[in-house]
Design a protein around this motif. Structure first.
Motif, PDB file in Angstrom:
ATOM      1  N   LEU A  12       1.742  33.572 -38.293  1.00 23.37           N
ATOM      2  CA  LEU A  12       0.763  34.356 -39.039  1.00 23.37           C
ATOM      3  C   LEU A  12      -0.552  33.596 -39.163  1.00 23.37           C
ATOM      4  CD1 LEU A  12       2.947  35.886 -41.909  1.00 23.37           C
ATOM      5  CD2 LEU A  12       1.877  37.109 -39.996  1.00 23.37           C
ATOM      6  N   PHE A  13      -0.462  32.293 -39.370  1.00 18.80           N
ATOM      7  CA  PHE A  13      -1.667  31.473 -39.471  1.00 18.80           C
ATOM      8  C   PHE A  13      -2.491  31.566 -38.196  1.00 18.80           C
ATOM      9  CE2 PHE A  13      -3.683  27.378 -38.496  1.00 18.80           C
ATOM     10  CZ  PHE A  13      -4.585  27.293 -39.554  1.00 18.80           C
ATOM     11  N   PHE A  14      -1.845  31.458 -37.048  1.00 19.72           N
ATOM     12  CA  PHE A  14      -2.563  31.516 -35.779  1.00 19.72           C
ATOM     13  C   PHE A  14      -3.109  32.914 -35.498  1.00 19.72           C
ATOM     14  CE2 PHE A  14      -0.161  27.617 -34.453  1.00 19.72           C
ATOM     15  CZ  PHE A  14      -1.273  26.832 -34.251  1.00 19.72           C
ATOM     16  N   LYS A  15      -2.411  33.940 -35.942  1.00 19.76           N
ATOM     17  CA  LYS A  15      -2.788  35.303 -35.585  1.00 19.76           C
ATOM     18  C   LYS A  15      -3.801  35.925 -36.534  1.00 19.76           C
ATOM     19  CE  LYS A  15      -0.666  39.544 -33.854  1.00 19.76           C
ATOM     20  NZ  LYS A  15      -1.232  39.348 -32.516  1.00 19.76           N
ATOM     21  N   VAL A  16      -3.745  35.539 -37.817  1.00 27.82           N
ATOM     22  CA  VAL A  16      -4.531  36.243 -38.834  1.00 27.82           C
ATOM     23  C   VAL A  16      -5.758  35.452 -39.289  1.00 27.82           C
ATOM     24  CG1 VAL A  16      -4.461  37.214 -41.167  1.00 27.82           C
ATOM     25  CG2 VAL A  16      -2.502  37.510 -39.623  1.00 27.82           C
ATOM     26  N   THR A  17      -5.600  34.148 -39.527  1.00 27.51           N
ATOM     27  CA  THR A  17      -6.687  33.380 -40.139  1.00 27.51           C
ATOM     28  C   THR A  17      -7.768  33.001 -39.126  1.00 27.51           C
ATOM     29  OG1 THR A  17      -5.669  31.203 -39.780  1.00 27.51           O
ATOM     30  CG2 THR A  17      -5.025  32.415 -41.758  1.00 27.51           C
ATOM     31  N   THR A  18      -8.983  32.817 -39.636  1.00 29.59           N
ATOM     32  CA  THR A  18     -10.101  32.414 -38.779  1.00 29.59           C
ATOM     33  C   THR A  18      -9.861  31.036 -38.167  1.00 29.59           C
ATOM     34  OG1 THR A  18     -11.645  33.706 -40.128  1.00 29.59           O
ATOM     35  CG2 THR A  18     -12.582  31.987 -38.720  1.00 29.59           C
ATOM     36  N   MET A  19      -9.379  30.095 -38.993  1.00 27.86           N
ATOM     37  CA  MET A  19      -9.113  28.759 -38.479  1.00 27.86           C
ATOM     38  C   MET A  19      -8.019  28.788 -37.425  1.00 27.86           C
ATOM     39  SD  MET A  19      -9.682  25.616 -38.151  1.00 27.86           S
ATOM     40  CE  MET A  19     -10.986  25.402 -39.352  1.00 27.86           C
ATOM     41  N   GLY A  20      -7.010  29.612 -37.623  1.00 26.53           N
ATOM     42  CA  GLY A  20      -5.948  29.737 -36.624  1.00 26.53           C
ATOM     43  C   GLY A  20      -6.490  30.230 -35.294  1.00 26.53           C
ATOM     44  N   LYS A  21      -7.406  31.195 -35.348  1.00 27.69           N
ATOM     45  CA  LYS A  21      -8.008  31.706 -34.123  1.00 27.69           C
ATOM     46  C   LYS A  21      -8.894  30.649 -33.460  1.00 27.69           C
ATOM     47  CE  LYS A  21      -7.874  36.487 -35.733  1.00 27.69           C
ATOM     48  NZ  LYS A  21      -8.650  37.669 -36.187  1.00 27.69           N
ATOM     49  N   GLN A  22      -9.594  29.852 -34.287  1.00 29.42           N
ATOM     50  CA  GLN A  22     -10.406  28.771 -33.733  1.00 29.42           C
ATOM     51  C   GLN A  22      -9.529  27.719 -33.053  1.00 29.42           C
ATOM     52  OE1 GLN A  22     -12.878  27.189 -36.830  1.00 29.42           O
ATOM     53  NE2 GLN A  22     -14.150  29.029 -36.998  1.00 29.42           N
ATOM     54  N   MET A  23      -8.369  27.453 -33.642  1.00 30.27           N
ATOM     55  CA  MET A  23      -7.445  26.500 -33.027  1.00 30.27           C
ATOM     56  C   MET A  23      -6.944  27.038 -31.692  1.00 30.27           C
ATOM     57  SD  MET A  23      -5.296  25.149 -36.336  1.00 30.27           S
ATOM     58  CE  MET A  23      -4.212  24.110 -35.341  1.00 30.27           C
ATOM     59  N   ARG A  24      -6.613  28.319 -31.638  1.00 30.14           N
ATOM     60  CA  ARG A  24      -6.160  28.914 -30.373  1.00 30.14           C
ATOM     61  C   ARG A  24      -7.261  28.856 -29.328  1.00 30.14           C
ATOM     62  NH1 ARG A  24      -4.440  34.696 -32.090  1.00 30.14           N
ATOM     63  NH2 ARG A  24      -4.314  34.977 -29.850  1.00 30.14           N
ATOM     64  N   ALA A  25      -8.495  29.126 -29.743  1.00 33.03           N
ATOM     65  CA  ALA A  25      -9.616  29.082 -28.800  1.00 33.03           C
ATOM     66  C   ALA A  25      -9.818  27.668 -28.274  1.00 33.03           C
ATOM     67  CB  ALA A  25     -10.885  29.589 -29.481  1.00 33.03           C
ATOM     68  N   THR A  26      -9.712  26.680 -29.149  1.00 33.81           N
ATOM     69  CA  THR A  26      -9.880  25.286 -28.729  1.00 33.81           C
ATOM     70  C   THR A  26      -8.789  24.869 -27.768  1.00 33.81           C
ATOM     71  OG1 THR A  26     -10.910  24.781 -30.867  1.00 33.81           O
ATOM     72  CG2 THR A  26     -10.127  22.918 -29.560  1.00 33.81           C
ATOM     73  N   GLN A  27      -7.560  25.333 -28.028  1.00 34.31           N
ATOM     74  CA  GLN A  27      -6.451  25.010 -27.143  1.00 34.31           C
ATOM     75  C   GLN A  27      -6.628  25.625 -25.761  1.00 34.31           C
ATOM     76  OE1 GLN A  27      -3.170  26.492 -29.433  1.00 34.31           O
ATOM     77  NE2 GLN A  27      -3.135  24.748 -30.824  1.00 34.31           N
ATOM     78  N   GLN A  28      -7.224  26.814 -25.721  1.00 35.79           N
ATOM     79  CA  GLN A  28      -7.372  27.516 -24.439  1.00 35.79           C
ATOM     80  C   GLN A  28      -8.552  26.990 -23.627  1.00 35.79           C
ATOM     81  OE1 GLN A  28      -7.585  31.644 -25.532  1.00 35.79           O
ATOM     82  NE2 GLN A  28      -5.496  31.687 -26.344  1.00 35.79           N
ATOM     83  N   ASN A  29      -9.653  26.655 -24.311  1.00 35.37           N
ATOM     84  CA  ASN A  29     -10.850  26.204 -23.582  1.00 35.37           C
ATOM     85  C   ASN A  29     -11.709  25.367 -24.521  1.00 35.37           C
ATOM     86  OD1 ASN A  29     -13.355  25.959 -22.240  1.00 35.37           O
ATOM     87  ND2 ASN A  29     -13.015  27.869 -21.129  1.00 35.37           N
ATOM     88  N   LEU A  30     -11.562  24.042 -24.432  1.00 34.29           N
ATOM     89  CA  LEU A  30     -12.271  23.148 -25.333  1.00 34.29           C
ATOM     90  C   LEU A  30     -13.784  23.268 -25.155  1.00 34.29           C
ATOM     91  CD1 LEU A  30     -12.352  20.842 -27.389  1.00 34.29           C
ATOM     92  CD2 LEU A  30     -12.021  19.233 -25.492  1.00 34.29           C
TER      93      LEU A  30
END
Length: 290
Positions: free
Chosen positions: A156-174
């Protein structure tokens, strides 16, 4: 017998999955295997033990205290040990984690020495219970339940929160994350904090079913690493499923074949799987431009 062994395997597998989750989070973000993650589990176990036994905290508060302590430790480690060398070769970063592993073990021996400690179970006066033909201890149910809740909260943290989405974006393309204004330093710190907090939770859950000592994390690091490899080192769902599979496989093998080979059975399965899928069950086949 099958049901009982499977439930015991799921309880162990839930711990392996939590350890694997911590490893995968850091690997996806900074492309490094954290070889000190087993010691984070050990620190979490001793933090929970100290709060519960010495300070007299209730089990839930000791559990939360260990999670917070390890989370802060993870953020401090990232800031002091990795922030300035984040862009070095991954071998350099891995060797730093090896050094941290030995440092944490040495520090743990200062207050606790080489003695063995026991963490009382949460339900000391409640015996095993029967569920669908399986004999299950209350502690195993707690372990499975808490691991499921923590995993769901992480998703839920990765899917819903802004910080979670930023973490996913960083993981995909720094590089892309930096270009759109994401504070990658903050993301790295939170990633280490989350990974360490999950490791601390696993340590407290492990405590009542294992002896506590400074070198206790090594075996679980190995099992968590194996779970991450089996599921795919860049796959969070793969880490969870890999951990559960390893837990069940080793318990079934120990029950039906021999306990002498219980701890190597899962690794034999992993070797077989990697012959067929070198990138793990849920990992993606690497694509290289030529």
């Amino acid at each position: 017998m099958f049901a009982t062994l499977s439930m015991a395997g799921l309880a162990n597998g839930a711990l392996y999955a939590l350890v694997a989750l911590g490893l995968v989070l850091i690997y996806k973000t900074q492309d490094v295997v954290n070889f000190a993650h087993g010691e984070v589990l050990m620190i979490g176990a001793f933090a929970g033990y100290t709060a519960y036994q010495n300070l007299g905290w209730a089990y839930p508060f000791a559990f939360l205290g260990a999670i917070v302590f390890c989370g802060v430790l993870g953020a401090v480690v990232e800031r002091l040990c990795f922030r300035r060398i984040a862009h070095h070769h991954h071998i350099t970063l891995a060797m730093v984690t090896v050094g941290l592993s030995f440092a944490f073990k040495g520090l743990a021996r200062v207050p606790f020495g080489a003695d063995l400690y026991t963490f009382p179970p949460l339900f000391q006066d409640v015996g095993p219970i029967m569920i669908g033909g399986a004999i299950v201890t209350p502690q195993n149910l707690v372990t499975i339940g808490v691991a499921v809740v923590l995993t769901l909260l992480l998703f839920l943290f990765f899917k819903v929160t802004t910080m979670g989405k930023q973490m996913r974006a960083t993981q995909q393309n720094l590089t892309g994350a930096k270009m759109v204004g994401i504070d990658t330093g903050r993301v790295f710190a939170l990633t280490w904090a989350l990974a360490a907090a999950i490791g601390g939770a696993a340590g407290v859950l492990l405590g009542p079913s294992s002896l506590l000592y400074p070198d206790m994390g090594s075996n679980f690091l190995l099992k968590g690493f194996a779970a991450a490899v089996l599921g795919g080192f860049e796959s969070v769902p793969g880490a969870i499923i890999g951990g559960l599979l390893i837990g069940v496989i080793e318990k079934l093998f120990g029950g039906y074949v021999s306990t002498a080979f219980e701890h190597i059975s899962a690794f034999c399965v992993i070797i077989g799987v990697l012959f067929v899928r070198p990138y793990g069950l849920f990992g993606r086949k690497p694509i290289h431009r030529v």
